[in-house]
Structure formats: C-alpha cells, structure tokens
Design an enzyme around this catalytic site. Structure first.
Site, PDB file in Angstrom:
ATOM      1  CD  GLU A   1      -0.492  -3.587  -3.335  1.00 31.23           C
ATOM      2  OE1 GLU A   1      -1.276  -2.789  -3.888  1.00 31.23           O
ATOM      3  OE2 GLU A   1      -0.779  -4.231  -2.295  1.00 31.23           O
TER       4      GLU A   1
ATOM      5  N   GLY B   1      -0.043  -7.524  -0.963  1.00 28.81           N
ATOM      6  CA  GLY B   1       0.696  -6.466  -0.296  1.00 28.81           C
ATOM      7  C   GLY B   1       2.184  -6.711  -0.294  1.00 28.81           C
TER       8      GLY B   1
ATOM      9  CB  ALA C   1      -3.242  -7.731   3.294  1.00 31.75           C
TER      10      ALA C   1
END
Length: 255
Positions: free
Chosen positions: A109, A106, A63
């Site tokens: 993910e 992220g 992120a």
C-alpha cells in the site's frame, strides 16, 4: 530518527526505511517518522523530488502485527492509525518508490501510495491480510480496484498471493523493472529529470490525475481546465514558452 535515514542527491531527497531487522515492518513510530520526513521534504524549497526506499530484502514487509494482535475494534478506531496515510498522499512533490524485496500488506500500500514505482527484479507485491483474517486498511482495496478492475483486484485480495515485479509491471501497477543493484540509482535519476521540470506544473498535473481517479469524467475535465488556466499566473509558464520560442533550455524556478 530511529527508523529512517535521509540524504540529498542534488535536488532529490532519498528517504530510506531502516528497520531492517524486522523487514521494515510498519509500526506506528516508523509511519510517524515517515510522514514527518515526507512533509519536511515537501516544504523544503531545495528538494524537487523524493525517493522512498527500504532494504535489500524488503521495501516493507507489512504492518507490525505485534502492535495489533491484542487490540480491540475500539482500540483500533481510537488509534486511527491510517489517518497518517492521508498525509502521505497529500505530499505535493513527486514521490518515487524504489522497491527491492518484499512489498507486502502495508508495504504494498505504501508503494502504491507513491506517484511512481521503480522495482528491482527481486521485488514482490501483495496484500496477504486475508490470511490473517483481515483485509487491507491503508488503501489496498481502493488502489487495486482502480488500477486493475474488479476481477483482478478481488483475485489478488482474496487469495493474498504475492506477484513478481514483472507481473506487477504487466498489470500496470508499477512503472519499471530494473536490476536490484540499479534500483535506487534509477529512481534518483528519474527524480533528477523531474527536478528539471516546472514544480508548479508538476503539482497541478499530480492534482488533476488524482482527481481523475476519484471523480466523474466531466468533473475531472473541469478541474484540469482550471489548473491549466492557473498555470498562466506562474513565472515558469512564461519562461517555458519564451524558451521554446527562443529555442533554448528553460530555467524553471518554481514560481
């Protein structure tokens, strides 16, 4: 789009994250563009599969911390930035991640949210949020727990250390490891193979598998049977069975 490039290779749409000066850090704008691009591909009748990739150094390094560093809990709740990730998981067509370099936080993910993952030998996967006093928020705890079990998931999440592509393959997190220079081409070739399959059947199989991850076994069996019966309403099922009996290659139309 500011952060993505896209092109089609036959029936496969290749979506590449192109914020390489920041190692494809997932800021809000990039995620919004990505969701829009995936949903557009999902709605395009000429697209049968999607390949998502990044740069040479990073698929996505995590992120964008700069967008969160000064945020309060109320800010984050109102921003609700992870709602977009539900839409990524809602794409019906096959989505294949082609990962080179870092897929952290992220980025990891995002790769795990794809249906299949082809990794280059340089790929590294991990959830290092704990080192920032945080934890995964876009599904990392859930994906890892479901795929690895409690003990291995907690080790990766608590320590935050990355693992190599080979380690990820041995754990069953990804599908294949190939040389970096062949990574995207391999993913596209896999997408073309999927493009030859009946689209409605692929969609139903995807739905059944994801239900299996979220429901009790008996409920999953019931969902599978209902989807199986539903496919008998498709022209592709008739074509597939006729082609088998006539000993020829089927021509699936997605109907």
């Amino acid at each position: 789009m500011a952060y993505l490039t896209m092109h089609d290779d036959g029936p496969v749409r290749i979506v590449r994250m192109a914020r390489e000066d920041r190692l494809n850090a997932l800021n809000l704008a990039l995620v919004d563009e990505l969701v829009a691009a995936l949903e557009a591909a999902d709605a395009d009748v000429n697209v049968r599969a999607i390949v998502l990739t990044g740069g040479e150094k990073a698929f996505a390094a995590g992120a964008d911390i700069g967008e969160m560093a000064d945020a309060t809990a109320v800010d984050m709740k109102l921003r609700d930035q992870f709602r977009a990730w539900d839409r990524i998981r809602g794409v019906h067509k096959p989505v294949i991640a082609a990962v080179k370099g870092f897929a952290l936080g992220g980025g990891c993910e995002l790769a795990l949210a794809c249906d299949l993952v082809i990794a280059g030998e340089s790929a590294k996967f991990g959830q290092p949020e704990v080192k920032l006093g945080l934890m995964p928020g876009a599904g990392g705890t859930q994906w890892l727990a479901r795929r690895l079990g409690k003990a291995r998931a907690l080790e990766l999440l608590w320590l935050g250390d990355p693992i190599t592509a080979r380690e990820a393959l041995s754990l069953g997190l990804i599908n294949r490891v190939v040389p970096d220079e062949a990574c995207v081409a391999h993913a596209v070739e896999l997408g073309k193979r999927l493009a030859e399959m009946p689209p409605v059947a692929l969609r139903c199989i995807k739905e059944a598998v994801y239900q299996a991850m979220d429901t009790a076994f008996a409920d999953g069996l019931e969902a599978e049977r209902n989807l199986f019966y539903l496919l008998f309403a498709t022209e592709d099922a008739r074509e597939g069975m006729r082609a088998f009996l006539e000993r020829r290659k089927p021509e699936f139309q997605g109907r």
